[in-house]
Scaffold this motif. Sequence first.
Motif, PDB file in Angstrom:
ATOM      1  N   SER A 101     -14.462  29.051 -39.017  1.00 22.48           N
ATOM      2  CA  SER A 101     -15.574  28.560 -38.207  1.00 22.48           C
ATOM      3  C   SER A 101     -16.607  29.662 -38.061  1.00 22.48           C
ATOM      4  CB  SER A 101     -15.078  28.128 -36.823  1.00 22.48           C
ATOM      5  OG  SER A 101     -14.742  29.270 -36.051  1.00 22.48           O
ATOM      6  N   HIS A 155     -14.831  23.809 -33.270  1.00 22.51           N
ATOM      7  CA  HIS A 155     -15.334  22.833 -34.220  1.00 22.51           C
ATOM      8  C   HIS A 155     -16.863  22.897 -34.314  1.00 22.51           C
ATOM      9  CE1 HIS A 155     -11.481  20.450 -33.027  1.00 22.51           C
ATOM     10  NE2 HIS A 155     -11.213  21.427 -33.860  1.00 22.51           N
ATOM     11  N   ARG A 156     -17.384  22.268 -35.331  1.00 26.22           N
ATOM     12  CA  ARG A 156     -18.841  22.298 -35.516  1.00 26.22           C
ATOM     13  C   ARG A 156     -19.570  21.626 -34.367  1.00 26.22           C
ATOM     14  NH1 ARG A 156     -20.842  21.655 -41.748  1.00 26.22           N
ATOM     15  NH2 ARG A 156     -19.418  23.145 -42.705  1.00 26.22           N
ATOM     16  N   ARG A 157     -18.978  20.548 -33.832  1.00 25.02           N
ATOM     17  CA  ARG A 157     -19.664  19.818 -32.762  1.00 25.02           C
ATOM     18  C   ARG A 157     -19.003  20.094 -31.420  1.00 25.02           C
ATOM     19  NH1 ARG A 157     -20.744  13.707 -33.869  1.00 25.02           N
ATOM     20  NH2 ARG A 157     -22.072  14.063 -32.045  1.00 25.02           N
TER      21      ARG A 157
END
Length: 231
Positions: free
Chosen positions: A82, A192-194
């Motif tokens: 990440s 996480h990305r979101r």
Amino acid sequence: MRSNAADVIRSLAFYLVFYGGSVGYVLGFWLAARFGERPARAVVRGWSMFHRRCARWLLGIRVVVEGEMPNEGVLVAVKHESFFEAIDAPAQMDWPAPFPKGELARIPGWGWAARRYGVVVVERDQGAKALRQMVAASRRFAALGRPLVIFPEGTRIPHGQRARLQSGFAGLYKLLGMPVVPVAVDSGQLYHRRWKKPGVITLRVGERIEPGLPRAELEARVTEAINALNP
């Protein structure tokens, strides 16, 4: 693992505070860079520590480091799951030199700041010429005692998965003649990305790998070490 309403609220608060506050750090870097290298370094480290505080108090993410991160001119091969480990590196080590992609180094403003801080730019489409430039920059930074932070897989890999190491990593290892310190990371399961989740992100520092190993042995040892936290 699905996100819930609390994850969304925490993540929105994090994005607001961290990215909003980052604007001040960017402006601060531009000002500090006018007064020399040391003030600029202090701003970058302060930004990284600010990110860690935002992760702790807004996202509920604690960071645990198992082992001792290097603060010398070695190759630090980090598992990349990440954005967390990229942002957190200056909080872990004193003045690390990362290997950003060429596209990032050409972003207006950010590229200038990155080069002023001191990075090893990776130009994937320039072949041997790019490798020579990377080796020259790496040697220059290592001579200053800066750890060279590289993601040997070349891109983010989902938690629990493995990927082949990029061929350029073995080439750098051979040409630089430096030890490698592998670092496993399990950030992908939370950061996480979101919508990010609370919990513990662990960084596990592996055994130092001395220079001079055959490529196959080097890659096998690094792969095992950086994936030590995978299920």
